[in-house]
Design an enzyme around this catalytic site. Sequence first.
Site, mmCIF file in Angstrom:
data_model
loop_
_atom_site.group_PDB
_atom_site.id
_atom_site.type_symbol
_atom_site.label_atom_id
_atom_site.label_comp_id
_atom_site.label_asym_id
_atom_site.label_seq_id
_atom_site.Cartn_x
_atom_site.Cartn_y
_atom_site.Cartn_z
ATOM 1 N N ASP A 207 0.806 5.324 1.765
ATOM 2 C CA ASP A 207 0.166 6.065 2.850
ATOM 3 C C ASP A 207 -0.511 7.304 2.277
ATOM 4 O O ASP A 207 0.125 8.079 1.560
ATOM 5 C CB ASP A 207 1.189 6.472 3.908
ATOM 6 C CG ASP A 207 1.784 5.267 4.624
ATOM 7 O OD1 ASP A 207 1.131 4.211 4.637
ATOM 8 O OD2 ASP A 207 2.910 5.391 5.152
ATOM 9 N N ARG B 211 7.368 -8.416 16.012
ATOM 10 C CA ARG B 211 7.759 -7.089 15.498
ATOM 11 C C ARG B 211 6.781 -6.051 16.022
ATOM 12 O O ARG B 211 5.559 -6.263 15.993
ATOM 13 C CB ARG B 211 7.758 -7.081 13.962
ATOM 14 C CG ARG B 211 7.994 -5.691 13.349
ATOM 15 C CD ARG B 211 7.982 -5.752 11.818
ATOM 16 N NE ARG B 211 7.873 -4.436 11.222
ATOM 17 C CZ ARG B 211 8.895 -3.634 10.933
ATOM 18 N NH1 ARG B 211 10.132 -4.052 11.193
ATOM 19 N NH2 ARG B 211 8.697 -2.443 10.400
ATOM 20 N N HIS C 111 4.795 0.103 0.018
ATOM 21 C CA HIS C 111 5.521 -0.708 0.988
ATOM 22 C C HIS C 111 4.609 -1.748 1.601
ATOM 23 O O HIS C 111 3.379 -1.680 1.459
ATOM 24 C CB HIS C 111 6.137 0.175 2.084
ATOM 25 C CG HIS C 111 5.155 1.090 2.767
ATOM 26 N ND1 HIS C 111 4.615 2.210 2.166
ATOM 27 C CD2 HIS C 111 4.616 1.046 4.006
ATOM 28 C CE1 HIS C 111 3.793 2.820 3.002
ATOM 29 N NE2 HIS C 111 3.764 2.127 4.131
ATOM 30 N N HIS D 139 0.845 -1.191 0.000
ATOM 31 C CA HIS D 139 0.000 0.000 0.000
ATOM 32 C C HIS D 139 0.881 1.241 0.000
ATOM 33 O O HIS D 139 2.091 1.158 0.210
ATOM 34 C CB HIS D 139 -0.888 0.029 1.254
ATOM 35 C CG HIS D 139 -0.104 0.123 2.524
ATOM 36 N ND1 HIS D 139 0.569 -0.953 3.071
ATOM 37 C CD2 HIS D 139 0.138 1.167 3.365
ATOM 38 C CE1 HIS D 139 1.193 -0.574 4.173
ATOM 39 N NE2 HIS D 139 0.952 0.714 4.378
#
Length: 341
Positions: A209, A274, A264, A207
């Site tokens: 941002d 994570r 990304h 996607h």
Amino acid sequence: MVVLSQPVALDNHISVIPTYKPVPVLTSHSIPVVDLTHPEAKTLIVKACEEFGFFKVVNHGVCPDLMTRLEQEAVGFFALPQSLKNQAGPPEPYGYGSKRIGPNGDVGWIEYILLNANPQLSSAKTSAVFSQSPLIFREAVEEYMKEVKEVSCKVLEMITEGLGIEPRDSLSKMVRDEKSDSCLRLNHYPTAEEEAERMVKLGFGEHTDPQIISVLRSNNTSGLQICMKDGSWVAVPPDHSSFFINVGDALQVMTNGRFKSVKHKVLADTRKSRVSMIYFGGPTLSQKITPLPSLVPKQEDWLYKEFTWSQYKSSAYKSKLGDYRLGLFERQPLLTHRSNV
């Protein structure tokens, strides 16, 4: 990033989350790294925005203890029983969410908290996030957002200087506005309980941002990948002491396509946990998004239609993660944009 989600347990629908093989890793000299104290920082930032839409910043001025403290508090929240976390969801759009990303079928190996950066606009769901945690969590969030907002504004002001735009705060004032639609997202990509499920899964699908700028910090677990101009994906080595800056869709429009909003994704290695913290710097809902007149004086040269942030945000809510959302707002096809964006 703009999302609508419904919380579900992370062990539901495991079969629908794709698994992946490793991809090439960017070497340290491949990633644009900008020292914000360097006299040529503004030039280096503009170059990185043009070539990658992404770069790493060091000497950013944010206290390492603050970054560590917020990470620890986030880990504490995500370690709560699922029943308690669910009291802070589903997000509307702020609050706690899990697994489902958006209303159109996107899923990932993830749970998250989305918080409005304006404390005056608190909701029942965000209050529920902090009700399950000690006061230090809320204090860490508010202090962190204040500090990272300054980083985002400093970067935006260096961009305007590097582009020769006047006044210097042409971009940063949109984020500094007390009504700016900015937010903080805390993501957790957990380990898998079952040994058979310990593999690399899709954590957050590809996607861009939507906002102006994104400021990312994560722990030292890998997973972030960016899309290069040739369409290939490369893994970004983590660095818990630094920030990674993403050009957002709105900034792509305001530079008339000179900067590219970087595509990304995150692949979650379910053998390791994570945690990432992303500040999304956005304008007010009524802010008109157009190419900056100082860069594109003639409207006939605009590559995008004029729209408000509210209009674009509404459109983004209705899209799938991987959709090229700016396509609906182009006045003519971009000759240089990546074919897979």
